[in-house]
Design an enzyme around this catalytic site. Structure first.
Site, mmCIF file in Angstrom:
data_model
loop_
_atom_site.group_PDB
_atom_site.id
_atom_site.type_symbol
_atom_site.label_atom_id
_atom_site.label_comp_id
_atom_site.label_asym_id
_atom_site.label_seq_id
_atom_site.Cartn_x
_atom_site.Cartn_y
_atom_site.Cartn_z
ATOM 1 N N ASP A 216 0.820 -1.211 0.000
ATOM 2 C CA ASP A 216 0.000 0.000 0.000
ATOM 3 C C ASP A 216 0.855 1.262 0.000
ATOM 4 O OD1 ASP A 216 0.931 -0.428 2.602
ATOM 5 O OD2 ASP A 216 -1.036 -0.990 3.363
ATOM 6 N N ASN B 138 -8.176 -4.597 14.422
ATOM 7 C CA ASN B 138 -9.561 -4.855 14.002
ATOM 8 C C ASN B 138 -9.632 -5.936 12.921
ATOM 9 O OD1 ASN B 138 -8.548 -3.591 11.756
ATOM 10 N ND2 ASN B 138 -9.985 -1.873 11.762
ATOM 11 N N HIS C 218 -7.831 -6.025 10.141
ATOM 12 C CA HIS C 218 -7.577 -5.593 8.760
ATOM 13 C C HIS C 218 -6.280 -6.183 8.216
ATOM 14 C CE1 HIS C 218 -5.313 -1.582 9.868
ATOM 15 N NE2 HIS C 218 -4.491 -2.598 9.854
ATOM 16 N N GLU D 252 -10.122 -2.599 5.444
ATOM 17 C CA GLU D 252 -10.793 -2.529 6.750
ATOM 18 C C GLU D 252 -11.973 -3.500 6.777
ATOM 19 O OE1 GLU D 252 -9.357 -1.083 8.999
ATOM 20 O OE2 GLU D 252 -8.290 0.670 8.249
HETATM 21 P P1 PGA Z 1 1.717 -2.945 12.981
HETATM 22 O O1 PGA Z 1 0.532 -2.815 11.921
HETATM 23 O O2 PGA Z 1 2.643 -3.992 12.434
HETATM 24 O O3 PGA Z 1 2.365 -1.600 12.983
HETATM 25 O O4 PGA Z 1 1.086 -3.355 14.267
HETATM 26 C C1 PGA Z 1 -0.081 -3.944 11.409
HETATM 27 C C2 PGA Z 1 -1.334 -3.526 10.691
HETATM 28 O O5 PGA Z 1 -2.063 -2.633 11.179
HETATM 29 O O6 PGA Z 1 -1.616 -4.088 9.627
#
Ligand code: PGA
Length: 247
Positions: free
Chosen positions: A69, A138, A140, A145
C-alpha cells in the site's frame, strides 16, 4: 474449503529469526518476488534478513519487492511514505536495486488509475511468491478494513479513524497529519500470493488473530480470508498467540 494455517508461536527474542526462517523456506532461489508489509511488526524480520544478507547467508539482491500500500498524497521523497520505508528499511539493506521496488505512486494525478495499473504490474511480474503481512487490531490486512470484499482488487480506500490514529505514531503523533486515503492491494490481490506469512506480536493482536484463524470466514474480519488460502504460516509471539488454544 477452509484450512487451518500453520501457527509458529515463538519467544519474543526468536521472533525475527523464526520469521526469517519461514520466509526463506518459502522463497524460490531465483529472482524471488517478495510482498512486503510495512508497519512496526515486520521490522525484526527485515533486520534479520538484512543481517543474513550482509553475512552472505542469503542473497536477496535479485529480488523484486512489492509493497502492499501507499498513502495518497505522499511521494517517495517523504520519509513517512511507504515508498521511503520500503527503500530504507528493506531494499537498501537487502541490496535490492531501486528498479526492483514496486510501490503504488502516492502522488499519481489519477489514484484510481494508479491502483489499476498496480495490479497489472503484479500480474506482469508473474505474481508474488511470498507475501509478508501484519494484522490490524480490528482484523484488517493492509488497508482493507472490516467490510472489504474478499474479491477486492487494488483500489483507493478511505482510512478509518481507528487506523489513522493507530498510524499517527509515524506522524509525530499528529492524527491530522495522517493522510485520509490510501492505495491498497485488495484482498483478492493479497490472496493471489503463492505463500503468505502473517506476523503478529503483542497481546493487543490476540483477539484479532483468534478471530482471523478460528472464527467464521467473513468480510467483517478481513484476515479471516486467510483460512481459504492453502499456504499460510503464522509467526506470532506468545502474547499474540495466547487465545489460539483449541480447548
Ligand atoms: P503494525 O501494523 O505492524 O504496525 O502493528 C499492522 C497492521 O495494522 O496491519
Amino acid at each position: 474449503m477452509t484450512v487451518s494455517p500453520c501457527v509458529v508461536a515463538v519467544d519474543d527474542e526468536r521472533f525475527g529469526a523464526s520469521a526469517a526462517d519461514v520466509v526463506s523456506s518459502r522463497l524460490p532461489d531465483l529472482c524471488p518476488r517478495l510482498g512486503v508489509a510495512t508497519g512496526g511488526t515486520p521490522t525484526r524480520l527485515y533486520t534479520e534478513l538484512a543481517r543474513r544478507s550482509r553475512a552472505g547467508e542469503i542473497d536477496l539482491s535479485e529480488a523484486t519487492l512489492v509493497s502492499l500500500d501507499e498513502y495518497v498524497g505522499l511521494g517517495a521523497g517523504d520519509a513517512r511514505s511507504y515508498a521511503a520505508y520500503v527503500r530504507t528499511v528493506i531494499a537498501d539493506p537487502f541490496r535490492v536495486p531501486r528498479q526492483n521496488v514496486v510501490v503504488p505512486y502516492g502522488l499519481a494525478a489519477d489514484p484510481d488509475g494508479e491502483a489499476e495499473a498496480f495490479d497489472a504490474r503484479i500480474t506482469a511480474l508473474g505474481g508474488v511468491d511470498v507475501q509478508i503481512l501484519g494484522i490490524g487490531g480490528n482484523g484488517h490486512l493492509a488497508f482493507n478494513e472490516p467490510g472489504s470484499p474478499f474479491d477486492s482488487q487494488t483500489r483507493v480506500v478511505t482510512l478509518t479513524d481507528e487506523t489513522r490514529s493507530d498510524n499517527a505514531r509515524f506522524f509525530d503523533g499528529v492524527v491530522a497529519d495522517v493522510p485520509r486515503r490510501a492505495i491498497t492491494q485488495g484482498l483478492a490481490t493479497i490472496g493471489g500470493a503463492r505463500s503468505i506469512v502473517l506476523l503478529a506480536m503483542g497481546s493487543h493482536k490476540a483477539v484479532a488473530l483468534r478471530a482471523a484463524l478460528r472464527g467464521p470466514v467473513t468480510p467483517d474480519v478481513p484476515a479471516s480470508m486467510l483460512q481459504e488460502h492453502d499456504d499460510v504460516t503464522v509467526v506470532a509471539d506468545h502474547a499474540a498467540a495466547r487465545l489460539l488454544t483449541d480447548s
